[in-house]
Design a protein around this motif. Sequence first.
Motif, PDB file in Angstrom:
ATOM      1  N   PHE A  12       0.900  -1.155   0.000  1.00  0.00           N
ATOM      2  CA  PHE A  12       0.000   0.000   0.000  1.00  0.00           C
ATOM      3  C   PHE A  12       0.933   1.196   0.000  1.00  0.00           C
ATOM      4  CE2 PHE A  12      -2.641   3.244   2.056  1.00  0.00           C
ATOM      5  CZ  PHE A  12      -3.864   3.072   1.419  1.00  0.00           C
ATOM      6  N   ASP A  28      -1.185  -4.533  -5.609  1.00  0.00           N
ATOM      7  CA  ASP A  28      -1.180  -3.143  -5.157  1.00  0.00           C
ATOM      8  C   ASP A  28      -2.473  -2.856  -4.403  1.00  0.00           C
ATOM      9  OD1 ASP A  28      -1.191  -0.401  -4.839  1.00  0.00           O
ATOM     10  OD2 ASP A  28      -0.463   0.035  -6.851  1.00  0.00           O
ATOM     11  N   LEU A  29      -2.381  -2.692  -3.092  1.00  0.00           N
ATOM     12  CA  LEU A  29      -3.565  -2.544  -2.261  1.00  0.00           C
ATOM     13  C   LEU A  29      -4.207  -1.161  -2.346  1.00  0.00           C
ATOM     14  CD1 LEU A  29      -2.543  -4.546   0.938  1.00  0.00           C
ATOM     15  CD2 LEU A  29      -3.853  -5.312  -1.049  1.00  0.00           C
ATOM     16  N   LEU A  30      -3.607  -0.256  -3.097  1.00  0.00           N
ATOM     17  CA  LEU A  30      -4.322   0.985  -3.397  1.00  0.00           C
ATOM     18  C   LEU A  30      -5.516   0.702  -4.291  1.00  0.00           C
ATOM     19  CD1 LEU A  30      -1.865   3.948  -4.138  1.00  0.00           C
ATOM     20  CD2 LEU A  30      -3.722   3.893  -2.477  1.00  0.00           C
ATOM     21  N   ASN A  45      -8.840  -4.838  -3.742  1.00  0.00           N
ATOM     22  CA  ASN A  45      -9.659  -4.913  -2.527  1.00  0.00           C
ATOM     23  C   ASN A  45     -10.528  -6.163  -2.534  1.00  0.00           C
ATOM     24  OD1 ASN A  45     -10.754  -4.117  -0.053  1.00  0.00           O
ATOM     25  ND2 ASN A  45     -12.317  -2.820  -0.982  1.00  0.00           N
ATOM     26  N   MET A 102       4.121  -1.839   4.060  1.00  0.00           N
ATOM     27  CA  MET A 102       3.099  -0.905   4.516  1.00  0.00           C
ATOM     28  C   MET A 102       3.744   0.403   4.971  1.00  0.00           C
ATOM     29  SD  MET A 102      -0.042  -2.163   4.507  1.00  0.00           S
ATOM     30  CE  MET A 102      -0.022  -3.337   3.160  1.00  0.00           C
ATOM     31  N   ALA A 118      -5.433   0.208   4.522  1.00  0.00           N
ATOM     32  CA  ALA A 118      -4.441  -0.799   4.142  1.00  0.00           C
ATOM     33  C   ALA A 118      -4.605  -2.055   4.985  1.00  0.00           C
ATOM     34  CB  ALA A 118      -3.040  -0.229   4.294  1.00  0.00           C
ATOM     35  N   ARG A 165      -7.671  -4.041   3.840  1.00  0.00           N
ATOM     36  CA  ARG A 165      -7.455  -4.744   2.574  1.00  0.00           C
ATOM     37  C   ARG A 165      -6.471  -5.899   2.739  1.00  0.00           C
ATOM     38  NH1 ARG A 165      -7.795   0.099  -2.029  1.00  0.00           N
ATOM     39  NH2 ARG A 165      -9.860   0.826  -1.321  1.00  0.00           N
ATOM     40  N   PRO A 183      -8.092   5.785  -2.159  1.00  0.00           N
ATOM     41  CA  PRO A 183      -8.622   4.547  -1.575  1.00  0.00           C
ATOM     42  C   PRO A 183      -9.858   4.761  -0.710  1.00  0.00           C
ATOM     43  CG  PRO A 183      -6.690   5.255  -0.366  1.00  0.00           C
ATOM     44  CD  PRO A 183      -6.817   6.188  -1.533  1.00  0.00           C
ATOM     45  N   CYS A 209      -3.572  10.290   2.920  1.00  0.00           N
ATOM     46  CA  CYS A 209      -2.583   9.294   2.499  1.00  0.00           C
ATOM     47  C   CYS A 209      -1.602   9.831   1.463  1.00  0.00           C
ATOM     48  CB  CYS A 209      -3.284   8.044   1.968  1.00  0.00           C
ATOM     49  SG  CYS A 209      -3.963   8.199   0.296  1.00  0.00           S
ATOM     50  N   SER A 218      -2.033   9.980  -1.829  1.00  0.00           N
ATOM     51  CA  SER A 218      -2.086   9.360  -3.154  1.00  0.00           C
ATOM     52  C   SER A 218      -2.531  10.358  -4.224  1.00  0.00           C
ATOM     53  CB  SER A 218      -3.012   8.146  -3.144  1.00  0.00           C
ATOM     54  OG  SER A 218      -4.337   8.504  -2.796  1.00  0.00           O
TER      55      SER A 218
END
Length: 252
Positions: A9, A34-36, A39, A54, A65, A68, A192, A212, A214
């Motif tokens: 993540f 890729d945990l972004l 899911n 992480m 994160a 997920r 996310p 986060c 992103s």
Amino acid sequence: MSKIIKVFFSPSETTKKVVSQIANNFEEESVVCDLLYFNDEKNFESDDIVIVGMPVFAGRIPKTARDRLSRLSGDNTKAIAVVNYGNAHVSDALIELVDLLDENNFDVIAAASTVSHHSIFDGVAVGRPDGDDIEKINGFAQKCIEKIDAGTSLEAEIPGNRPYLDYKQLPFVVSCDEAKCVFCLECVGVCPEKAIPDDDPADMNLDLCSRCTSCINICPENARAFTGEAFKAKKPAFESANAERKEPKFYF
């Protein structure tokens, strides 16, 4: 045949960089989770090798994160646990990650806390991971390979507390400069928390936003940034308090 699974993540892409550096030391084929974006539930095979990275948010794994990652399970699958932080505090993040992997039937063989350029306060840990960090990360990876070949699990005690620190919501504002925004919607797709509406990407639901970074990282026009009095007041004090270099730590 075993393969390397890179699970991370990484809103600002620094954790992704660390995980990829570790994976580069292995000869096996690698794939990305890729945990972004991912899911769903997933079960890994017993002969897979999973590298889980992480970021550290206020001493914890980010809540999204964690949620997920909790949907991923192993079959006594070998795992390397890594938390990546911005030269401030690891606190309970690494022990939390190791605990979660243990609970989900992964065999954690080693763990690490690594340092990268801070994602919010950009004056902290500039240029990291640097060459010295990369050399140490490669050494860690080689020891992980030795442990996999030997069939041994994590033995070291991981620092941290149980129960873990409470989650904290940062008071900082993430804003968008509408004069720069070109409505590419990249931020909408990467968020996310689904905190940015697709009909007005210049808007932001700060109650949902986890800060986060992103959306800031992905914006091609550099239209998004932390703003507001709370951020401006905190930045110089935080950067001064965390100016002294911290080193990555490794646990076997």
